[in-house]
Enzyme design. Structure first.
Site: not given
Length: 246
Positions: A109-111
């Site tokens: 979902s988040t990088s």
């Protein structure tokens, strides 16, 4: 790994074979195999009990390292093997071992990217679609997942983060540059929702207060406390955990 001073070099993930071969040998290394006697019931019992735990660990924690973080270092660690070996009781077959489930997917979902070039320019970039697969909607023909950051709004009206026309929802992302003498020395960021804040604070504390190198500071075990529950990573000493519990 090693077995009684002999170096063991075997295959890495995605096969679990090499990892858990070393784990099994590490457990057995804690016993007087020669003294028990080749083919003796006592030795075979120890081998069987060690195998049950090793294969339980393997079944719960095997996967593709391109997509999952594989806990190879833990399963090949001598201290971990000693804990398993201490469970073995002579004359008793045990079936109560619950393997830890330690394989987790890379963030879906988040990088975060931390970038520096040869001229000293730095960029901290956090990109998020919020939940796993975001909104679940893909731009036709593009393969781009649309985010669902509308979920970050407060569902109660009237507050500063209440949903409304033209408003942007609050989040926890924190791309960060740390300067010393006006020059960048750290470029940091993380996925993890509210854990972003606590993780980055602990990394900075590890570097500034404890003099750790960057990799050591990032890899050090961390805690997170949001409301009534204190969450600790499993690598803190048992005595510290018990003191906090009390």
């Amino acid at each position: 790994g090693t077995y009684r001073g002999w170096e063991i070099v075997s295959a890495a993930p995605p096969t679990g074979g090499g990892t858990h071969l070393v784990e099994l040998l590490n457990i057995v290394e804690g016993f007087d195999v020669k003294g028990l006697g080749r083919g003796s019931a006592r030795l075979l019992h120890i081998l069987a009990e060690a195998m049950k735990m090793t294969f339980a660990d393997k079944a719960a924690n095997s996967g593709d390292p391109d997509h999952f973080r594989m806990p190879v270092a833990m399963f090949t660690d001598k201290a971990y093997a000693r804990k398993l070996g201490a469970r073995i009781r002579e004359g008793v077959a045990r079936f109560d071992y619950a393997p830890p489930s330690l394989v987790v997917p890379e963030s879906g979902s988040t990088s975060h990217l931390s970038i520096a070039d040869e001229k000293g320019n730095v960029v901290a970039l956090t990109q998020s679609i919020n939940s796993f697969f975001g909104s679940g909607i893909v731009v036709p023909g593009m393969g781009i997942l649309l985010n669902n950051h509308l979920a970050d709004f407060d569902d109660q009206p009237g507050g500063p983060n209440a949903i409304g026309p033209g408003r942007r929802p609050a989040s926890s992302i924190a791309p960060t540059v740390v300067l010393r003498n006006r020059k960048p020395v750290l470029v940091l960021g993380s996925p993890g929702a509210t854990r972003i804040v606590s993780a980055l604070a602990q990394i900075i504390i590890n570097i500034v207060d404890f003099g750790m190198g960057l990799d050591e500071a990032v890899e050090a075990p961390r805690i997170h406390c949001l409301t009534k529950t204190l969450a600790l990573e499993g690598r803190f000493p048992a005595a510290v955990v018990e003191t906090l519990r009390s």
